[in-house]
Design a protein around this motif. Structure first.
Motif, short mmCIF file in Angstrom:
data_model
loop_
_atom_site.label_atom_id
_atom_site.label_comp_id
_atom_site.label_asym_id
_atom_site.label_seq_id
_atom_site.Cartn_x
_atom_site.Cartn_y
_atom_site.Cartn_z
N ILE A 34 18.79 7.52 -13.13
CA ILE A 34 19.48 8.80 -13.04
C ILE A 34 19.28 9.60 -14.33
O ILE A 34 18.97 10.79 -14.29
N ASP A 35 19.41 8.93 -15.47
CA ASP A 35 19.26 9.60 -16.76
C ASP A 35 17.84 10.08 -17.01
O ASP A 35 17.63 11.21 -17.46
N THR A 36 16.86 9.23 -16.72
CA THR A 36 15.49 9.57 -17.09
C THR A 36 14.73 10.36 -16.04
O THR A 36 13.95 11.25 -16.37
N VAL A 37 14.95 10.06 -14.76
CA VAL A 37 14.17 10.70 -13.70
C VAL A 37 14.88 11.93 -13.13
O VAL A 37 14.24 12.90 -12.76
N PHE A 38 16.21 11.88 -13.09
CA PHE A 38 16.97 12.96 -12.46
C PHE A 38 17.84 13.74 -13.45
O PHE A 38 18.81 14.38 -13.07
N ASN A 39 17.48 13.68 -14.73
CA ASN A 39 18.18 14.43 -15.78
C ASN A 39 19.70 14.26 -15.72
O ASN A 39 20.46 15.21 -15.91
N GLY A 40 20.14 13.05 -15.42
CA GLY A 40 21.57 12.75 -15.41
C GLY A 40 22.31 13.17 -14.15
O GLY A 40 23.52 13.06 -14.08
N SER A 41 21.60 13.65 -13.14
CA SER A 41 22.24 14.15 -11.92
C SER A 41 22.20 13.12 -10.80
O SER A 41 21.17 12.93 -10.15
N ALA A 42 23.35 12.49 -10.54
CA ALA A 42 23.44 11.52 -9.45
C ALA A 42 23.24 12.21 -8.11
O ALA A 42 22.67 11.64 -7.19
N SER A 43 23.70 13.45 -8.00
CA SER A 43 23.54 14.17 -6.72
C SER A 43 22.07 14.40 -6.40
O SER A 43 21.66 14.32 -5.24
#
Length: 129
Positions: free
Chosen positions: A88-97
């Motif tokens: 989530i932190d590295t691939v989705f810039n911290g966005s769980a949604s």
């Protein structure tokens, strides 16, 4: 056990952990036989990987009998959570949604899975009220 918190298992180590989480304490031969069904793997490679995992603190090893028994020292839930948080932190810039939308948009979910997701979201909304 705190040192294990920051260890990131490799893909091969995760395969071995998955077998041990499912099967429980096992010999290298037990693990190797299951791995061999999934991919080409040499026994000595499996042995070496499990020895490395023991040195890293991912596995315990019972040497009280001739055949050593290995057991996972890290829980499946904590490992999944750690890897998911990193993704989530590295691939989705911290966005769980963003992760959830990507997963649901590119993976066919059964009606049962979608119902479970709806119930989970409903429960989360109720807790936030």
């Amino acid at each position: 056990m705190d040192a294990v918190k920051n260890i990131k298992p490799t893909e091969s180590e995760l395969e071995i952990l998955g077998i041990l989480w499912e099967k429980g304490p096992s010999t290298v031969r037990d693990v190797h036989e299951i791995l061999e069904q999934r991919k080409e793997a040499g026994y000595t490679t499996t042995l070496k990987l499990m020895q490395i995992m023991h040195d890293k603190g991912l596995l315990s090893r019972d040497t009280s009998s001739k055949t050593h028994i290995y057991q996972a020292l890290v829980s499946q839930e904590k490992t999944q959570q750690q890897l998911l948080n990193k993704m989530i932190d590295t691939v989705f810039n911290g966005s769980a949604s963003q992760l959830v939308m990507q997963a649901l948009g590119h993976h066919r979910s059964s009606p049962e899975e979608l119902d479970a997701i709806r119930r989970y979201l409903s429960d989360m909304e109720k807790k936030q009220e």
